[in-house]
Design a protein around this motif. Structure first.
Motif, PDB file in Angstrom:
ATOM      1  N   ASP A   1       0.831  -1.210   0.000  1.00 29.05           N
ATOM      2  CA  ASP A   1       0.000   0.000   0.000  1.00 29.05           C
ATOM      3  C   ASP A   1       0.864   1.258   0.000  1.00 29.05           C
ATOM      4  O   ASP A   1       0.619   2.181  -0.794  1.00 29.05           O
ATOM      5  CB  ASP A   1      -0.941  -0.028   1.210  1.00 29.05           C
ATOM      6  CG  ASP A   1      -1.971   1.091   1.174  1.00 29.05           C
ATOM      7  OD1 ASP A   1      -2.321   1.538   0.062  1.00 29.05           O
ATOM      8  OD2 ASP A   1      -2.436   1.494   2.245  1.00 29.05           O
TER       9      ASP A   1
ATOM     10  N   ASP B   1       0.654   6.737   3.937  1.00 25.50           N
ATOM     11  CA  ASP B   1       0.341   5.489   4.645  1.00 25.50           C
ATOM     12  C   ASP B   1       1.109   5.363   5.965  1.00 25.50           C
ATOM     13  O   ASP B   1       1.329   4.263   6.444  1.00 25.50           O
ATOM     14  CB  ASP B   1       0.626   4.275   3.727  1.00 25.50           C
ATOM     15  CG  ASP B   1      -0.039   2.986   4.203  1.00 25.50           C
ATOM     16  OD1 ASP B   1      -1.190   3.036   4.668  1.00 25.50           O
ATOM     17  OD2 ASP B   1       0.608   1.917   4.111  1.00 25.50           O
TER      18      ASP B   1
ATOM     19  N   HIS C   1      -4.776   6.156   6.167  1.00 24.97           N
ATOM     20  CA  HIS C   1      -6.063   5.532   6.514  1.00 24.97           C
ATOM     21  C   HIS C   1      -6.003   4.819   7.867  1.00 24.97           C
ATOM     22  O   HIS C   1      -6.875   3.991   8.157  1.00 24.97           O
ATOM     23  CB  HIS C   1      -6.488   4.549   5.410  1.00 24.97           C
ATOM     24  CG  HIS C   1      -5.630   3.319   5.351  1.00 24.97           C
ATOM     25  ND1 HIS C   1      -6.157   2.047   5.426  1.00 24.97           N
ATOM     26  CD2 HIS C   1      -4.295   3.157   5.228  1.00 24.97           C
ATOM     27  CE1 HIS C   1      -5.170   1.156   5.337  1.00 24.97           C
ATOM     28  NE2 HIS C   1      -4.041   1.798   5.218  1.00 24.97           N
ATOM     29  N   HIS C   2      -4.988   5.125   8.694  1.00 23.03           N
ATOM     30  CA  HIS C   2      -4.884   4.456   9.998  1.00 23.03           C
ATOM     31  C   HIS C   2      -5.739   5.176  11.048  1.00 23.03           C
ATOM     32  O   HIS C   2      -5.651   6.390  11.188  1.00 23.03           O
ATOM     33  CB  HIS C   2      -3.428   4.400  10.455  1.00 23.03           C
ATOM     34  CG  HIS C   2      -2.596   3.479   9.630  1.00 23.03           C
ATOM     35  ND1 HIS C   2      -1.898   3.915   8.522  1.00 23.03           N
ATOM     36  CD2 HIS C   2      -2.383   2.140   9.724  1.00 23.03           C
ATOM     37  CE1 HIS C   2      -1.278   2.867   7.977  1.00 23.03           C
ATOM     38  NE2 HIS C   2      -1.554   1.794   8.682  1.00 23.03           N
TER      39      HIS C   2
ATOM     40  N   THR D   1      -4.524   3.212   1.853  1.00 24.84           N
ATOM     41  CA  THR D   1      -4.198   4.580   1.449  1.00 24.84           C
ATOM     42  C   THR D   1      -4.401   4.732  -0.056  1.00 24.84           C
ATOM     43  O   THR D   1      -4.819   5.788  -0.529  1.00 24.84           O
ATOM     44  CB  THR D   1      -2.754   4.930   1.872  1.00 24.84           C
ATOM     45  OG1 THR D   1      -2.707   4.924   3.308  1.00 24.84           O
ATOM     46  CG2 THR D   1      -2.332   6.293   1.376  1.00 24.84           C
TER      47      THR D   1
ATOM     48  N   ASP E   1      -3.603  -4.413   0.863  1.00 24.14           N
ATOM     49  CA  ASP E   1      -4.126  -4.058   2.193  1.00 24.14           C
ATOM     50  C   ASP E   1      -5.452  -4.735   2.516  1.00 24.14           C
ATOM     51  O   ASP E   1      -5.866  -4.745   3.675  1.00 24.14           O
ATOM     52  CB  ASP E   1      -4.280  -2.532   2.325  1.00 24.14           C
ATOM     53  CG  ASP E   1      -3.133  -1.927   3.131  1.00 24.14           C
ATOM     54  OD1 ASP E   1      -2.055  -2.558   3.181  1.00 24.14           O
ATOM     55  OD2 ASP E   1      -3.301  -0.840   3.708  1.00 24.14           O
TER      56      ASP E   1
HETATM   57 MN    MN Z   1      -2.134   0.887   4.309  1.00 26.92          MN
END
Ligand code: MN
Length: 332
Positions: free
Chosen positions: A31, A87, A112-113, A132, A173
């Protein structure tokens, strides 16, 4: 909050930059590498000078991607006033590239965490996104549909090669769309990317069905040595440094082991420990249906997602793991 609310500001600020450093996270995965490569191509279309930086080499399994050889080490990067992290859940994930971020005048973050604290000046963080790469797809689609008469409008110009990067990032991912992070938006983005004529089975084969023998043997070792706790709801395995050295294992050779532990029918939480040095360990955790491993890992200075998270540990591992497994058992 809809992360796309920030997009207009994010894009117009990005438009003002001429030189941009994109930073992938340490121990890079599909990713972070694919999202960087897609942004690299898109930002070049916007007339930007872009450097790709990562403090680890690109894993061999990802080296078939065009331009993957363009990543440079942090010490080889030309200092730039603008840095974008890709990411990375926190600045610790930048590794030796952190000084580039610290010394930049303007910083951007795309991620995107769920544990991301929006540490940059301009952030697009969508914790609902599976990858991401999915966030990058929607940012690109936004640029296409909301033209500002700026050079940054070209961020909307996805082509077949860029589509294959973004699809690759989503594929890795989501574990080939198998994990619970795959949503309607994920499939929407994937379907739009497939429309560019990418070869989906070729990408899947290169990313998932091309495994060095040593990696299969390491998986066999870890499954053989695995132990179950708490009525077989916790699976645990430890990979000692001696075995890492024996197999000359890189970071990506131990990828997937923790998922295999979680796949055991009775298991809710899997814990996999890889010894990196005399006193240093990487702990990876996964859960199946309800246990929040990101919360667990955050307590120990790590982070990630509800079903996939990790952290690094230094110290007496035996007593630490005994306590960790007891802690998980109490919360199960
Ligand atoms: Mn990721």
């Amino acid at each position: 909050m809809n992360p796309m609310n920030n997009s207009l500001k994010f894009l117009s600020e990005l438009d003002k930059q001429s030189d941009i450093i994109l930073i992938a996270h340490t121990s890079p995965d599909g990713d972070t590498i694919c999202s960087c490569l897609a942004l690299f191509e898109l930002l070049k279309k916007c007339g930007k000078n872009v450097q790709l930086v990562c403090d680890c080499v690109v894993p061999p399994i990802l080296s078939f991607f065009e331009n993957s050889d363009k990543f440079i080490m942090p010490e080889d990067a030309v200092k730039s006033p603008c840095v974008m992290t890709v990411d990375c859940s926190d600045t610790g994930r930048l590794g030796r590239a952190y000084p580039l971020f610290e010394n930049a005048d303007v910083t951007f973050c795309i991620d995107h965490h769920i544990t991301n604290t929006a540490f940059a000046d301009y952030n697009i963080i969508d914790a609902e996104a599976a990858a991401t790469a999915q966030v990058v797809y929607f940012l690109s689609e936004f640029a296409k549909n909301n033209k500002q008469n700026l050079k940054i409008d070209s961020l909307g110009d996805i082509d077949k090669n860029i589509a294959s990067y973004l699809y690759g990032g989503i594929l890795t991912d989501t574990g080939r769309f198998a994990y619970s992070n795959s949503t309607a938006d994920t499939f929407y983005a994937a379907s739009k990317l497939v429309e560019f004529g990418i070869d989906v089975s070729d990408l899947c084969e290169k990313l998932f069905m091309t495994i060095p023998l040593r990696k299969s043997k390491l998986l066999g070792y870890c499954l053989e040595k695995s132990k179950l706790f708490s009525n077989e709801r916790i699976a645990y395995s430890f990979l000692p440094l001696a075995v890492v050295k024996e197999y000359n294992a890189g970071n990506n050779d131990t990828e997937g082991i923790v998922e295999n532990l979680r796949n055991i029918d009775t298991v809710e939480v899997a814990v996999f420990v890889r010894q990196d040095d005399e006193n240093r360990y990487k702990i990876s955790t996964r859960s199946k249906k309800y246990f929040d491993v990101s919360e667990l890992c955050r307590k120990y200075g790590g982070g990630g997602h509800k079903r996939a998270a990790g952290f690094n540990f230094e110290g007496d591992i035996d007593s630490f793991i005994d306590n960790l497994i007891a802690e998980i058992g109490n919360e199960l």
